[in-house]
Write a protein that holds these residues in place. Structure first.
Motif, PDB file in Angstrom:
ATOM      1  N   LEU A   1      39.103 -15.404  99.064  1.00 60.19           N
ATOM      2  CA  LEU A   1      38.806 -15.805  97.688  1.00 60.19           C
ATOM      3  C   LEU A   1      37.918 -14.780  96.994  1.00 60.19           C
ATOM      4  CD1 LEU A   1      38.250 -19.664  98.009  1.00 60.19           C
ATOM      5  CD2 LEU A   1      40.183 -18.483  96.952  1.00 60.19           C
ATOM      6  N   ALA A   2      36.922 -14.255  97.713  1.00 59.07           N
ATOM      7  CA  ALA A   2      36.029 -13.252  97.123  1.00 59.07           C
ATOM      8  C   ALA A   2      36.786 -11.960  96.833  1.00 59.07           C
ATOM      9  CB  ALA A   2      34.855 -12.982  98.061  1.00 59.07           C
ATOM     10  N   LEU A   3      37.666 -11.561  97.735  1.00 59.18           N
ATOM     11  CA  LEU A   3      38.457 -10.353  97.509  1.00 59.18           C
ATOM     12  C   LEU A   3      39.402 -10.532  96.316  1.00 59.18           C
ATOM     13  CD1 LEU A   3      39.316  -9.502 101.218  1.00 59.18           C
ATOM     14  CD2 LEU A   3      37.829  -8.172  99.722  1.00 59.18           C
ATOM     15  N   ALA A   4      40.021 -11.703  96.227  1.00 66.43           N
ATOM     16  CA  ALA A   4      40.924 -11.964  95.102  1.00 66.43           C
ATOM     17  C   ALA A   4      40.142 -12.034  93.792  1.00 66.43           C
ATOM     18  CB  ALA A   4      41.674 -13.271  95.339  1.00 66.43           C
ATOM     19  N   ARG A   5      38.936 -12.589  93.832  1.00 61.48           N
ATOM     20  CA  ARG A   5      38.099 -12.673  92.623  1.00 61.48           C
ATOM     21  C   ARG A   5      37.754 -11.280  92.116  1.00 61.48           C
ATOM     22  NH1 ARG A   5      32.275 -13.396  91.883  1.00 61.48           N
ATOM     23  NH2 ARG A   5      31.859 -14.587  89.986  1.00 61.48           N
TER      24      ARG A   5
ATOM     25  N   GLY B   1      48.791 -20.029 101.037  1.00 63.01           N
ATOM     26  CA  GLY B   1      49.996 -19.217 100.918  1.00 63.01           C
ATOM     27  C   GLY B   1      49.845 -17.886 101.617  1.00 63.01           C
ATOM     28  N   LEU B   2      48.658 -17.281 101.499  1.00 66.35           N
ATOM     29  CA  LEU B   2      48.386 -16.023 102.199  1.00 66.35           C
ATOM     30  C   LEU B   2      48.489 -16.222 103.703  1.00 66.35           C
ATOM     31  CD1 LEU B   2      47.259 -13.065 102.319  1.00 66.35           C
ATOM     32  CD2 LEU B   2      44.970 -14.094 102.321  1.00 66.35           C
ATOM     33  N   ALA B   3      47.844 -17.278 104.197  1.00 64.66           N
ATOM     34  CA  ALA B   3      47.853 -17.541 105.634  1.00 64.66           C
ATOM     35  C   ALA B   3      49.272 -17.784 106.142  1.00 64.66           C
ATOM     36  CB  ALA B   3      46.960 -18.744 105.947  1.00 64.66           C
ATOM     37  N   SER B   4      50.055 -18.492 105.335  1.00 61.66           N
ATOM     38  CA  SER B   4      51.441 -18.773 105.733  1.00 61.66           C
ATOM     39  C   SER B   4      52.238 -17.482 105.829  1.00 61.66           C
ATOM     40  CB  SER B   4      52.078 -19.720 104.717  1.00 61.66           C
ATOM     41  OG  SER B   4      53.442 -19.941 105.014  1.00 61.66           O
ATOM     42  N   ARG B   5      52.047 -16.573 104.865  1.00 60.19           N
ATOM     43  CA  ARG B   5      52.757 -15.297 104.904  1.00 60.19           C
ATOM     44  C   ARG B   5      52.403 -14.503 106.164  1.00 60.19           C
ATOM     45  NH1 ARG B   5      54.080 -13.290  99.597  1.00 60.19           N
ATOM     46  NH2 ARG B   5      54.479 -11.234 100.551  1.00 60.19           N
ATOM     47  N   LEU B   6      51.170 -14.653 106.611  1.00 61.73           N
ATOM     48  CA  LEU B   6      50.688 -13.889 107.759  1.00 61.73           C
ATOM     49  C   LEU B   6      50.993 -14.569 109.088  1.00 61.73           C
ATOM     50  CD1 LEU B   6      47.230 -12.897 106.265  1.00 61.73           C
ATOM     51  CD2 LEU B   6      49.142 -11.344 106.673  1.00 61.73           C
ATOM     52  N   GLY B   7      51.313 -15.877 109.042  1.00 68.63           N
ATOM     53  CA  GLY B   7      51.586 -16.607 110.265  1.00 68.63           C
ATOM     54  C   GLY B   7      50.342 -17.032 111.015  1.00 68.63           C
ATOM     55  N   TYR B   8      49.219 -17.194 110.305  1.00 74.37           N
ATOM     56  CA  TYR B   8      47.952 -17.615 110.906  1.00 74.37           C
ATOM     57  C   TYR B   8      47.401 -18.809 110.126  1.00 74.37           C
ATOM     58  CZ  TYR B   8      47.700 -13.284 113.661  1.00 74.37           C
ATOM     59  OH  TYR B   8      47.949 -12.269 114.549  1.00 74.37           O
TER      60      TYR B   8
ATOM     61  N   VAL C   1      47.022 -14.236  96.690  1.00 74.30           N
ATOM     62  CA  VAL C   1      46.096 -15.363  96.625  1.00 74.30           C
ATOM     63  C   VAL C   1      46.116 -16.010  95.246  1.00 74.30           C
ATOM     64  CG1 VAL C   1      43.653 -16.031  96.704  1.00 74.30           C
ATOM     65  CG2 VAL C   1      44.598 -14.554  98.479  1.00 74.30           C
ATOM     66  N   ASP C   2      46.196 -15.198  94.203  1.00 75.92           N
ATOM     67  CA  ASP C   2      46.262 -15.754  92.851  1.00 75.92           C
ATOM     68  C   ASP C   2      47.540 -16.560  92.638  1.00 75.92           C
ATOM     69  OD1 ASP C   2      43.837 -14.692  92.077  1.00 75.92           O
ATOM     70  OD2 ASP C   2      44.713 -12.827  91.350  1.00 75.92           O
ATOM     71  N   ARG C   3      48.619 -16.131  93.261  1.00 73.78           N
ATOM     72  CA  ARG C   3      49.896 -16.819  93.064  1.00 73.78           C
ATOM     73  C   ARG C   3      50.059 -18.018  93.985  1.00 73.78           C
ATOM     74  NH1 ARG C   3      51.470 -11.357  93.000  1.00 73.78           N
ATOM     75  NH2 ARG C   3      52.385 -11.451  95.091  1.00 73.78           N
ATOM     76  N   ASP C   4      49.647 -17.874  95.255  1.00 73.33           N
ATOM     77  CA  ASP C   4      49.952 -18.893  96.261  1.00 73.33           C
ATOM     78  C   ASP C   4      48.724 -19.502  96.921  1.00 73.33           C
ATOM     79  OD1 ASP C   4      52.649 -18.233  95.803  1.00 73.33           O
ATOM     80  OD2 ASP C   4      52.566 -16.635  97.306  1.00 73.33           O
ATOM     81  N   GLY C   5      47.537 -19.028  96.540  1.00 75.47           N
ATOM     82  CA  GLY C   5      46.326 -19.548  97.160  1.00 75.47           C
ATOM     83  C   GLY C   5      46.122 -19.009  98.559  1.00 75.47           C
ATOM     84  N   VAL C   6      44.978 -19.340  99.155  1.00 73.66           N
ATOM     85  CA  VAL C   6      44.693 -18.885 100.518  1.00 73.66           C
ATOM     86  C   VAL C   6      45.672 -19.483 101.524  1.00 73.66           C
ATOM     87  CG1 VAL C   6      42.943 -18.774 102.331  1.00 73.66           C
ATOM     88  CG2 VAL C   6      42.266 -18.501  99.939  1.00 73.66           C
TER      89      VAL C   6
ATOM     90  N   ARG D   1      46.349  -5.951 102.083  1.00 68.95           N
ATOM     91  CA  ARG D   1      47.452  -5.457 101.265  1.00 68.95           C
ATOM     92  C   ARG D   1      48.059  -6.575 100.418  1.00 68.95           C
ATOM     93  NH1 ARG D   1      48.612  -2.301 106.080  1.00 68.95           N
ATOM     94  NH2 ARG D   1      50.297  -3.694 106.732  1.00 68.95           N
ATOM     95  N   LEU D   2      48.199  -7.750 101.005  1.00 70.81           N
ATOM     96  CA  LEU D   2      48.773  -8.872 100.257  1.00 70.81           C
ATOM     97  C   LEU D   2      47.827  -9.366  99.163  1.00 70.81           C
ATOM     98  CD1 LEU D   2      50.418 -10.843 103.202  1.00 70.81           C
ATOM     99  CD2 LEU D   2      51.620  -9.759 101.303  1.00 70.81           C
ATOM    100  N   ILE D   3      46.538  -9.392  99.452  1.00 66.94           N
ATOM    101  CA  ILE D   3      45.568  -9.814  98.432  1.00 66.94           C
ATOM    102  C   ILE D   3      45.577  -8.837  97.264  1.00 66.94           C
ATOM    103  CG2 ILE D   3      43.105 -10.158  97.959  1.00 66.94           C
ATOM    104  CD1 ILE D   3      42.857 -11.142 100.884  1.00 66.94           C
ATOM    105  N   ALA D   4      45.643  -7.545  97.566  1.00 66.85           N
ATOM    106  CA  ALA D   4      45.699  -6.534  96.506  1.00 66.85           C
ATOM    107  C   ALA D   4      46.943  -6.703  95.647  1.00 66.85           C
ATOM    108  CB  ALA D   4      45.663  -5.129  97.110  1.00 66.85           C
ATOM    109  N   ASP D   5      47.988  -7.266  96.226  1.00 65.39           N
ATOM    110  CA  ASP D   5      49.235  -7.497  95.487  1.00 65.39           C
ATOM    111  C   ASP D   5      49.201  -8.798  94.693  1.00 65.39           C
ATOM    112  OD1 ASP D   5      51.953  -6.362  95.085  1.00 65.39           O
ATOM    113  OD2 ASP D   5      52.581  -8.296  95.894  1.00 65.39           O
TER     114      ASP D   5
END
Length: 503
Positions: free
Chosen positions: A133-137, A108-115, A101-106, A94-98
């Motif tokens: 990265l592939a999903l964001a691409r 940033g995604l991991a930080s949002r998720l707590g992993y 990753v483009d805004r905060d990188g992987v 859901r976050l990648i679709a939003d």
């Protein structure tokens, strides 16, 4: 875990039937042509031995396949799997679709998720068949296609707006994903699920942004009555409106703000977007889809609810009901508190006063929207005496604003539903009605349930169901994991304006 694609026999039957209800559940790749398609692709189905199935377009692309030019699998409705679950993978998708990753990188995604980054990558590869990265691409490629076909922006600007680091990366990705150059895409005939045309962008600081028009597909059946009826009946003046057969709303995006006009049609939602920054296109589309619950699986939902003899006639009468959600979760939390124990009209009045006093003024090039809903930061110095409501509700609102501004409470599409419920219950003045309403409409939990809601209790009485919160919750166990949709059907038994399409 998403294992739909692993049942090859079932997938073959679906492809041979060209059943569009399963678009987004899996991807069909053809070994002889190296093309991947949505299940409903109109071309002659390949031989079963030449089919391979993947959980996502990104996974098919990672294995050397290219998108079909006919059915445009990248434009299919998203997998409902990610909207039903609240685990790590679903939250990540859901976050990648939003566009995170483009805004905060992987990281940033991991930080949002707590992993950790490694944990996120490992789990995504195991379930989706592709890393973040592939999903964001793939998401960037689809955003680029929307801008290529729907605007006259120069390709260099489209590359930057779509999140590519360079024009070269933009060109290479478009060619690899769509087997066409950007120039060929711009000159290609518009497919049935494509863009409907747009004016040439190029606004200056005092000019209105040009619009982008596109189609938002959904799975049938689709009932627009309660969806648009609810959004319009509860619309906050200045922020939302119904105009010329479309629900229109103003909302914030990472790089600016947007206005969306969403018009229900028999086979898609006609979406017109005004963006102050084209780089927000991915997030705008994702959030409009979530607003209208367009990635739901109505067949599975209706099948489950129809097993209850009390709900079966309701489902048969209006199949395909969706849950009306909201684009800005923090906004809905504020509105939920304002709506505690008052009528829909009174809640709108309270919200409109906040908008006029604390909202951000905007210019609407095509309608009557005047403001963005105030942020928690804009409400930080709210004078409690200015709120014409009981003391307990004022305290609940101020407590919510403090929690949001301090970071103690985060409401977004990547939130853990149950953990967020616990945080909400810890706030003063937050009971089951408020918490479950936020879970349903702001967080997107398909299993939120509000047995204490007046409309739900009245519907239960009409249907001969238990009216007490405990007994009704016990009866509703059979409706899981779709209790949010059961609530829509229960509300639908009344003559309230939320159940009627505006005229």
């Amino acid at each position: 875990m998403n294992t739909f694609h692993e049942d090859a026999e079932r997938c073959v039957r679906i492809v041979q039937a060209k059943d569009e209800r399963f678009d987004g559940f899996f991807i069909t790749a053809v070994l002889t042509t190296k093309i991947y398609c949505r299940p409903s692709c109109p071309v002659v189905p390949p031989k079963p031995q030449n089919m391979r199935f993947y959980p996502s377009a990104a996974a098919a692309a990672a294995n050397g396949f290219r998108a079909c030019k006919r059915c445009r699998p990248n434009a299919a409705p998203g997998s409902p799997e990610w909207n039903v679950r609240a685990d790590l993978v679903s939250r990540a998708v859901r976050l990648i679709a939003d566009g995170v990753v483009d805004r905060d990188g992987v990281p940033g995604l991991a930080s949002r998720l707590g992993y950790s980054v490694r944990q996120v990558e490992r789990h995504l590869m195991a379930e989706v068949g592709a890393g973040p990265l592939a999903l964001a691409r793939m998401q960037r490629a689809q955003s680029a296609r929307v801008l290529i076909e729907g605007t006259h922006l120069p390709f260099a600007e489209i590359a930057m707006a779509s999140g590519f680091s360079s024009v070269r990366a933009f060109n290479e990705t478009v060619r690899e994903v769509f087997a066409m150059s950007p120039g060929e895409l711009r000159g290609a005939p518009r497919p049935r699920a494509g863009i409907r045309g747009a004016a040439r962008p190029g606004p200056g600081p005092d000019q209105s942004p040009a619009s982008i028009n596109l189609k938002l597909p959904f799975r049938q059946p689709f009932c627009p009555d309660n969806l648009f009826g609810h959004l319009v009946a509860t619309a906050v003046p200045g922020v939302e409106e119904w105009r010329d057969g479309a629900y229109r709303c103003a909302f914030r995006l990472p790089s600016g703000h947007a206005i969306a006009a969403l018009r229900p049609l028999p086979d898609h939602i006609a979406c017109q977007l005004w963006l102050t920054d084209p780089s927000d296109l991915t997030a705008a589309i994702s959030r409009c889809r979530r607003l209208l619950d367009l990635d739901a699986d109505p067949v599975a939902i209706d099948d489950q609810l129809s097993r209850d003899e009390a709900l079966a006639p309701l489902v048969a009468k209006t199949p395909g009901r969706r849950v009306p959600r909201i684009i800005e979760p923090e906004q809905f939390a504020v509105r939920a508190v304002l709506g505690q124990q008052v009528s829909t009209a009174a809640a709108r009045t309270h919200a409109a006063r906040l908008v006029l006093a604390h909202g951000e003024p905007i210019h609407d090039p095509a309608g009557g929207l005047t403001h963005l809903f105030p942020t928690p930061a804009a409400l930080a110095d709210l004078d409690p005496q200015s709120l014409a409501m009981p003391r307990t509700r004022r305290e609940a609102l101020l407590g919510l604003i403090r929690a949001l501004n301090s970071g103690d409470l985060t409401l977004d599409i990547g939130s853990d539903w149950n953990a967020t419920r616990e945080q909400l219950y810890a706030l003063p003045g937050f009971g089951p009605w408020t918490v479950e309403s936020i879970a349903m409409r702001a967080l997107g939990d398909p299993d939120a349930f509000i047995p204490g809601d007046l409309g739900v209790r009245q519907a239960a009485e009409r249907l001969g169901l238990p009216t007490g919160a405990g007994p009704l919750t016990a009866r509703a166990q059979a409706w899981r994991p779709w209790r949010s949709y059961a609530v829509q059907h229960l509300w639908g038994t009344s003559d309230h304006a939320i159940n009627r399409m505006p005229v």
